[in-house]
Design a protein around this motif. Structure first.
Motif, short mmCIF file in Angstrom:
data_model
loop_
_atom_site.label_atom_id
_atom_site.label_comp_id
_atom_site.label_asym_id
_atom_site.label_seq_id
_atom_site.Cartn_x
_atom_site.Cartn_y
_atom_site.Cartn_z
N LEU A 14 -7.66 -13.55 22.34
CA LEU A 14 -8.57 -14.10 23.33
C LEU A 14 -9.77 -14.71 22.62
O LEU A 14 -10.24 -15.80 22.94
N ILE A 15 -10.28 -13.98 21.62
CA ILE A 15 -11.39 -14.44 20.78
C ILE A 15 -10.99 -14.18 19.32
O ILE A 15 -10.52 -13.09 18.99
N SER A 16 -11.17 -15.16 18.48
CA SER A 16 -10.82 -15.01 17.06
C SER A 16 -12.03 -14.83 16.16
O SER A 16 -11.94 -14.20 15.10
N GLY A 25 -5.41 -5.71 23.83
CA GLY A 25 -6.51 -4.78 24.09
C GLY A 25 -7.12 -5.00 25.46
O GLY A 25 -7.51 -4.04 26.14
N ILE A 26 -7.20 -6.28 25.87
CA ILE A 26 -7.73 -6.58 27.20
C ILE A 26 -6.84 -5.96 28.28
O ILE A 26 -7.34 -5.45 29.29
N MET A 27 -5.52 -6.01 28.09
CA MET A 27 -4.60 -5.40 29.06
C MET A 27 -4.85 -3.90 29.17
O MET A 27 -4.79 -3.32 30.26
N VAL A 132 -0.81 5.14 36.05
CA VAL A 132 -0.23 5.03 34.71
C VAL A 132 0.95 4.07 34.72
O VAL A 132 1.16 3.31 33.75
N ALA A 133 1.72 4.06 35.80
CA ALA A 133 2.84 3.12 35.90
C ALA A 133 2.33 1.68 35.83
O ALA A 133 2.94 0.82 35.17
N MET A 134 1.23 1.41 36.50
CA MET A 134 0.64 0.08 36.47
C MET A 134 0.15 -0.26 35.06
O MET A 134 0.36 -1.37 34.55
N VAL A 135 -0.51 0.70 34.41
CA VAL A 135 -1.01 0.48 33.05
C VAL A 135 0.15 0.16 32.11
O VAL A 135 0.04 -0.72 31.24
N GLY A 136 1.27 0.87 32.28
CA GLY A 136 2.44 0.60 31.45
C GLY A 136 2.91 -0.84 31.58
O GLY A 136 3.27 -1.49 30.59
N GLY A 137 2.90 -1.36 32.81
CA GLY A 137 3.29 -2.74 33.02
C GLY A 137 2.34 -3.71 32.34
O GLY A 137 2.77 -4.71 31.73
N LEU A 138 1.05 -3.45 32.40
CA LEU A 138 0.07 -4.31 31.76
C LEU A 138 0.19 -4.28 30.23
O LEU A 138 0.05 -5.31 29.57
N ILE A 139 0.47 -3.11 29.69
CA ILE A 139 0.62 -2.99 28.24
C ILE A 139 1.82 -3.79 27.75
O ILE A 139 1.78 -4.45 26.70
N ARG A 140 2.92 -3.76 28.51
CA ARG A 140 4.08 -4.56 28.13
C ARG A 140 3.77 -6.06 28.19
O ARG A 140 4.29 -6.84 27.38
#
Length: 288
Positions: A14-16, A25-27, A132-140
């Motif tokens: 996102l930022i370099s 990390g944003i997810m 946590v199920a939602m977080v798992g989707g965002l991490i993927r």
């Protein structure tokens, strides 16, 4: 082979400069922020103290990151880290394992029960697994943006060509693309989001939080059974997994699935707890 495919050239950063912030990390951050809001609404519905929301966020965030890192270190790369222990703390270089994160959450909630709620262990776990199920989707989705953890070659029209030399590509090199491959990150993400929707329905419409262990059992079976099946078309994450009938991710999923089935059966055999839903936070006890 069918020539229809998607060439994936999404920039993982996102930022370099002057510091590197990756979408992965944003997810993670988005997941935790939204997860706290979901938990807060559930806790308010049941009339628990507002401070319990902040506490569960702190315990689970710390234990998830530590557990996911140590899970990668011990389950997938111990040969390397046993010789380079100073690199264990370098989480910014990548290397997190979802099974380790799950174990970290279990340990964190045990401490949370002892120090904060004094309620049965499954009470907090039944509510936490929903976001946590939602977080798992965002991490993927973060893995998708990182061009990592994808599947075997495919001639399906939604096959993705990922950049294999990501670090060099970000420094200006020409990209080296994989063959069109299964976007297993998307497959898993969709499974986890669907599981999140199911758990939300069970909690809000069916009051399944009154059946101790039912939400946790459903999460464990839904999350790790989908992970187990998708692993069959996923590339090995480490060299030692090549040629294995079941890879490490599948072997680690089996105990979670078994425990999940047990919890579901148990939930329907014990007496249902009827909860009063005041839909407001309880007043905090005054400090003496």
């Amino acid at each position: 082979m069918n020539q229809a495919f998607i060439t994936w050239t999404f920039n993982p950063d996102l930022i370099s400069h002057p510091i590197t912030i990756r979408w992965y990390g944003i997810m993670f951050v988005i997941g935790f922020v939204l997860g706290v809001k979901v938990i807060g609404r559930m806790f308010r519905r049941e009339g628990t103290p507002n401070s319990w929301v902040d506490a569960i966020f702190i315990y689970t965030a710390i234990c998830t990151i530590i557990g996911a890192r140590l899970g990668h270190v011990f389950f997938y790369a111990w040969d390397y880290y046993s010789q380079h222990p100073e690199d264990i703390i370098k989480t910014w270089e990548g290397g997190l394992a979802s099974h380790g994160g799950a174990i970290g959450i279990l340990i964190g909630l045990l401490v949370y029960k002892w120090c904060v709620t004094k309620k049965p262990y499954l009470w907090a776990l039944d509510r936490l697994v929903v976001p946590v199920a939602m977080v798992g989707g965002l991490i993927r989705l973060g893995n998708l943006m990182n061009h990592e953890i994808y599947g075997h070659p495919t001639d399906l029209p939604w096959g993705f060509r990922f950049v294999e030399n990501v670090d060099a590509w970000l420094k200006g090199a020409e990209p080296i693309f994989s063959q069109p491959s299964h976007p297993t990150q998307i497959y898993e993400s969709l499974c986890y989001f669907a599981l999140f929707g199911l758990l939300m329905y069970m909690y809000w419409k069916r009051n399944s939080g009154e059946r101790q262990g039912l939400l946790t059992g459903t999460f464990l079976v839904g999350c790790f059974a989908s992970r187990f099946l998708i692993e069959f078309i996923k590339n090995p994450q480490e060299d030692f997994e090549v040629g294995m009938t079941f890879d490490m991710g599948q072997w680690l999923s089996i105990p979670f699935i078994i425990v999940g089935i047990f919890l579901i059966i148990r939930a329907f055999r014990i007496e249902r707890e009827h909860i009063n839903y005041p839909d407001k936070f309880a007043e905090e006890p005054r400090k003496k």
